[in-house]
Enzyme design. Structure first.
Site, PDB file in Angstrom:
ATOM      1  N   SER A  18       0.828  -1.218   0.000  1.00 42.36           N
ATOM      2  CA  SER A  18       0.000   0.000   0.000  1.00 42.36           C
ATOM      3  C   SER A  18       0.858   1.262   0.000  1.00 42.36           C
ATOM      4  O   SER A  18       1.803   1.393   0.771  1.00 42.36           O
ATOM      5  CB  SER A  18      -0.910   0.013   1.233  1.00 42.36           C
ATOM      6  OG  SER A  18      -1.555   1.267   1.311  1.00 42.36           O
ATOM      7  N   THR A  65      -8.374  -1.720   2.757  1.00 44.84           N
ATOM      8  CA  THR A  65      -8.078  -2.279   1.448  1.00 44.84           C
ATOM      9  C   THR A  65      -8.387  -3.774   1.459  1.00 44.84           C
ATOM     10  O   THR A  65      -8.983  -4.295   2.407  1.00 44.84           O
ATOM     11  CB  THR A  65      -6.635  -1.910   1.017  1.00 44.84           C
ATOM     12  OG1 THR A  65      -6.439  -2.348  -0.321  1.00 44.84           O
ATOM     13  CG2 THR A  65      -5.576  -2.502   1.909  1.00 44.84           C
ATOM     14  N   LYS A  69     -13.143  -4.536   2.418  1.00 40.40           N
ATOM     15  CA  LYS A  69     -14.024  -3.388   2.148  1.00 40.40           C
ATOM     16  C   LYS A  69     -15.504  -3.677   2.393  1.00 40.40           C
ATOM     17  O   LYS A  69     -16.241  -2.786   2.805  1.00 40.40           O
ATOM     18  CB  LYS A  69     -13.824  -2.883   0.713  1.00 40.40           C
ATOM     19  CG  LYS A  69     -12.455  -2.243   0.499  1.00 40.40           C
ATOM     20  CD  LYS A  69     -12.350  -1.680  -0.906  1.00 40.40           C
ATOM     21  CE  LYS A  69     -10.937  -1.263  -1.225  1.00 40.40           C
ATOM     22  NZ  LYS A  69     -10.811  -0.719  -2.579  1.00 40.40           N
ATOM     23  N   ASP A 104     -13.331   6.262  -3.438  1.00 42.60           N
ATOM     24  CA  ASP A 104     -13.004   6.004  -4.852  1.00 42.60           C
ATOM     25  C   ASP A 104     -13.894   6.837  -5.773  1.00 42.60           C
ATOM     26  O   ASP A 104     -13.498   7.175  -6.889  1.00 42.60           O
ATOM     27  CB  ASP A 104     -13.193   4.524  -5.200  1.00 42.60           C
ATOM     28  CG  ASP A 104     -12.025   3.678  -4.736  1.00 42.60           C
ATOM     29  OD1 ASP A 104     -10.947   4.249  -4.459  1.00 42.60           O
ATOM     30  OD2 ASP A 104     -12.187   2.450  -4.628  1.00 42.60           O
ATOM     31  N   GLY A 132     -16.437  -4.802 -11.486  1.00 42.91           N
ATOM     32  CA  GLY A 132     -16.092  -5.135 -10.102  1.00 42.91           C
ATOM     33  C   GLY A 132     -16.343  -3.960  -9.168  1.00 42.91           C
ATOM     34  O   GLY A 132     -17.122  -3.049  -9.468  1.00 42.91           O
ATOM     35  N   GLY A 133     -15.656  -3.971  -8.038  1.00 44.60           N
ATOM     36  CA  GLY A 133     -15.865  -2.937  -7.021  1.00 44.60           C
ATOM     37  C   GLY A 133     -15.499  -1.550  -7.529  1.00 44.60           C
ATOM     38  O   GLY A 133     -16.218  -0.570  -7.280  1.00 44.60           O
ATOM     39  N   THR A 156     -17.716 -11.320 -17.698  1.00 45.22           N
ATOM     40  CA  THR A 156     -18.783 -12.094 -17.055  1.00 45.22           C
ATOM     41  C   THR A 156     -20.036 -11.218 -17.048  1.00 45.22           C
ATOM     42  O   THR A 156     -20.192 -10.336 -16.196  1.00 45.22           O
ATOM     43  CB  THR A 156     -18.367 -12.463 -15.615  1.00 45.22           C
ATOM     44  OG1 THR A 156     -17.029 -12.983 -15.645  1.00 45.22           O
ATOM     45  CG2 THR A 156     -19.299 -13.485 -15.006  1.00 45.22           C
ATOM     46  N   ARG A 159     -22.301  -9.995 -13.979  1.00 47.66           N
ATOM     47  CA  ARG A 159     -21.785  -8.943 -13.077  1.00 47.66           C
ATOM     48  C   ARG A 159     -22.121  -7.556 -13.629  1.00 47.66           C
ATOM     49  O   ARG A 159     -22.385  -6.626 -12.881  1.00 47.66           O
ATOM     50  CB  ARG A 159     -20.260  -9.069 -12.905  1.00 47.66           C
ATOM     51  CG  ARG A 159     -19.851 -10.261 -12.076  1.00 47.66           C
ATOM     52  CD  ARG A 159     -18.362 -10.206 -11.768  1.00 47.66           C
ATOM     53  NE  ARG A 159     -18.080  -9.502 -10.523  1.00 47.66           N
ATOM     54  CZ  ARG A 159     -16.860  -9.121 -10.139  1.00 47.66           C
ATOM     55  NH1 ARG A 159     -15.814  -9.352 -10.919  1.00 47.66           N
ATOM     56  NH2 ARG A 159     -16.687  -8.512  -8.999  1.00 47.66           N
ATOM     57  N   TYR A 221      -2.307   1.570 -12.420  1.00 50.05           N
ATOM     58  CA  TYR A 221      -1.187   2.518 -12.303  1.00 50.05           C
ATOM     59  C   TYR A 221       0.182   1.848 -12.278  1.00 50.05           C
ATOM     60  O   TYR A 221       1.200   2.519 -12.057  1.00 50.05           O
ATOM     61  CB  TYR A 221      -1.373   3.476 -11.115  1.00 50.05           C
ATOM     62  CG  TYR A 221      -1.541   2.823  -9.767  1.00 50.05           C
ATOM     63  CD1 TYR A 221      -2.806   2.570  -9.266  1.00 50.05           C
ATOM     64  CD2 TYR A 221      -0.443   2.475  -9.002  1.00 50.05           C
ATOM     65  CE1 TYR A 221      -2.971   1.982  -8.032  1.00 50.05           C
ATOM     66  CE2 TYR A 221      -0.596   1.895  -7.761  1.00 50.05           C
ATOM     67  CZ  TYR A 221      -1.866   1.646  -7.284  1.00 50.05           C
ATOM     68  OH  TYR A 221      -2.027   1.061  -6.051  1.00 50.05           O
TER      69      TYR A 221
HETATM   70  P1  ATR Z   1     -11.946  -4.370  -8.398  1.00 46.27           P
HETATM   71  O1  ATR Z   1     -12.611  -4.374  -7.059  1.00 46.27           O
HETATM   72  O2  ATR Z   1     -10.575  -3.776  -8.404  1.00 46.27           O
HETATM   73  O3  ATR Z   1     -12.813  -3.793  -9.470  1.00 46.27           O
HETATM   74  P2  ATR Z   1     -12.657  -7.087  -9.122  1.00 46.27           P
HETATM   75  O4  ATR Z   1     -13.943  -6.974  -8.403  1.00 46.27           O
HETATM   76  O5  ATR Z   1     -11.864  -8.336  -8.950  1.00 46.27           O
HETATM   77  O6  ATR Z   1     -11.671  -5.916  -8.724  1.00 46.27           O
HETATM   78  O7  ATR Z   1     -12.926  -6.809 -10.678  1.00 46.27           O
HETATM   79  C1  ATR Z   1     -11.950  -7.003 -11.644  1.00 46.27           C
HETATM   80  C2  ATR Z   1     -12.533  -6.681 -13.019  1.00 46.27           C
HETATM   81  O8  ATR Z   1     -11.535  -6.997 -14.003  1.00 46.27           O
HETATM   82  C3  ATR Z   1     -13.750  -7.523 -13.370  1.00 46.27           C
HETATM   83  O9  ATR Z   1     -14.605  -6.773 -14.198  1.00 46.27           O
HETATM   84  C4  ATR Z   1     -13.124  -8.693 -14.155  1.00 46.27           C
HETATM   85  O10 ATR Z   1     -13.988  -9.344 -15.021  1.00 46.27           O
HETATM   86  P3  ATR Z   1     -14.880 -10.594 -14.505  1.00 46.27           P
HETATM   87  O11 ATR Z   1     -16.020 -10.013 -13.729  1.00 46.27           O
HETATM   88  O12 ATR Z   1     -15.313 -11.274 -15.754  1.00 46.27           O
HETATM   89  O13 ATR Z   1     -13.955 -11.437 -13.655  1.00 46.27           O
HETATM   90  C5  ATR Z   1     -12.065  -7.939 -14.934  1.00 46.27           C
HETATM   91  N1  ATR Z   1     -11.005  -8.828 -15.423  1.00 46.27           N
HETATM   92  C6  ATR Z   1      -9.984  -9.348 -14.724  1.00 46.27           C
HETATM   93  N2  ATR Z   1      -9.225 -10.133 -15.503  1.00 46.27           N
HETATM   94  C7  ATR Z   1      -9.796 -10.121 -16.753  1.00 46.27           C
HETATM   95  C8  ATR Z   1      -9.492 -10.735 -18.005  1.00 46.27           C
HETATM   96  N3  ATR Z   1      -8.415 -11.534 -18.138  1.00 46.27           N
HETATM   97  N4  ATR Z   1     -10.292 -10.464 -19.058  1.00 46.27           N
HETATM   98  C9  ATR Z   1     -11.380  -9.652 -18.936  1.00 46.27           C
HETATM   99  N5  ATR Z   1     -11.720  -9.065 -17.765  1.00 46.27           N
HETATM  100  C10 ATR Z   1     -10.943  -9.279 -16.694  1.00 46.27           C
END
Ligand code: ATR
Length: 280
Positions: A18, A65, A69, A104, A132-133, A156, A159, A221
């Site tokens: 972090s 983190t 969360k 965020d 995702g989040g 996916t 989601r 980043y």
């Molecule tokens: P965060 O809280 O940082 O958003 P997360 O909830 O794990 O982390 O979400 C990661 C995002 O990156 C998701 O949208 C994930 O897609 P899935 O919902 O299908 O898992 C996306 N992601 C990660 N690796 C990926 C890959 N190889 N191809 C396409 N999308 C990917």
């Protein structure tokens, strides 16, 4: 510590990576505050006991983190942002009450305001990659700024659909294969996935298909300049990078912990950049 001094921390597992201590301790020094910001490595098993007794551990507040969360939200009094996002990344004590927020949302918006002023002036359509989040915070922020339509593309699909259920009919869930066809109408493109991050697969998006006025943001980043941002800049598009979001999301947390609203200075940015380039 003397009575006048304050402490805050970042709680995570793992937490060694972090950059929050570097950012907050910079502001503590800059403002001559009698305070300290530390790392607390706390397991999921121990989190509730630890975070429910921040005062007992000597803390006025904490950043939260991975993977805590959602748990942080559940044990606190969340504001509208934390509730909407379904996750809290900041806890603080307010007259004995444990409150929470999700910084965020403003981290993303403030970084865009600083990097691409006026980006939201005529924003009709945004295209958000990932669900995702981080995407939840960003979609909530974009709708708050008046985006008419937010397309959420995710590998996916369920989601992405969940974001429409959460935020309403301005959110349009789409499959990954529809991204190409949506670029021409996207005033803002945001990558919230881990694609393009060091060690992850690349993100392939044809930036050339975006309108000439489009703005491109990436939450990744490491590297500082992702392929997506590099391609957007080559085309002359305005961009907002992930380090900017990281720095701006810390601003409100600091003011909640230490009572001073700090600034994201070029010196702070350079310091964190140098640290990131050391490859840790
Ligand atoms: P965060 O809280 O940082 O958003 P997360 O909830 O794990 O982390 O979400 C990661 C995002 O990156 C998701 O949208 C994930 O897609 P899935 O919902 O299908 O898992 C996306 N992601 C990660 N690796 C990926 C890959 N190889 N191809 C396409 N999308 C990917």
């Amino acid at each position: 510590m003397s009575e006048a001094s304050r402490a805050a921390c970042v709680i995570g597992w793992p937490v060694a990576h972090s950059r929050s201590p570097m950012i907050h301790n910079y502001w503590i020094r800059q403002h001559g505050i009698a305070g300290e910001y530390r790392r607390e490595a706390v397991t999921a098993e121990d989190f509730v006991a630890f975070a429910s007794d921040l005062a007992g551990h000597g803390y006025a507040g904490a950043n939260i983190t991975i993977p805590h969360k959602e748990a942080a939200l559940a044990i606190s009094q969340p504001d509208d942002r934390a509730k909407a996002v379904g996750a809290a990344n900041t806890l603080w004590l307010d007259n004995g009450a444990l409150r929470s927020t999700n910084t965020d949302v403003e981290g993303f918006l403030d970084n865009l305001d600083a990097s691409a002023p006026g980006w939201d002036r005529e924003l009709e359509t945004a295209l958000v990659l990932g669900a995702g989040g981080a995407a939840r915070a960003i979609v909530f922020g974009l709708l708050g700024r008046g985006a008419k339509a937010v397309y959420v593309a995710n590998r996916t699909l369920p989601r992405a659909r969940a974001l429409r259920e959460r935020f309403g009919s301005a959110v349009h869930p789409v499959g990954w294969d529809e991204v190409g066809g949506l670029l021409a109408s996207a005033g803002l493109l945001v990558n919230t996935t881990s694609l393009g991050m060091h060690g992850q697969p690349p993100l392939s998006v044809k930036v050339d298909d975006l309108p000439a006025s489009a703005v491109v943001a990436d939450i990744v980043y490491v590297p500082l300049e992702t392929e997506l941002l590099a391609a957007a800049r080559r085309r002359g598009l305005r961009t907002a990078d992930g380090l900017g979001m990281l720095l701006y999301q810390a601003v409100r947390a600091f003011s909640l912990f230490f009572g001073v609203r700090p600034e994201v200075t070029p010196e702070l940015r350079a310091m964190v950049e140098t640290d990131l380039q050391k490859g840790k």
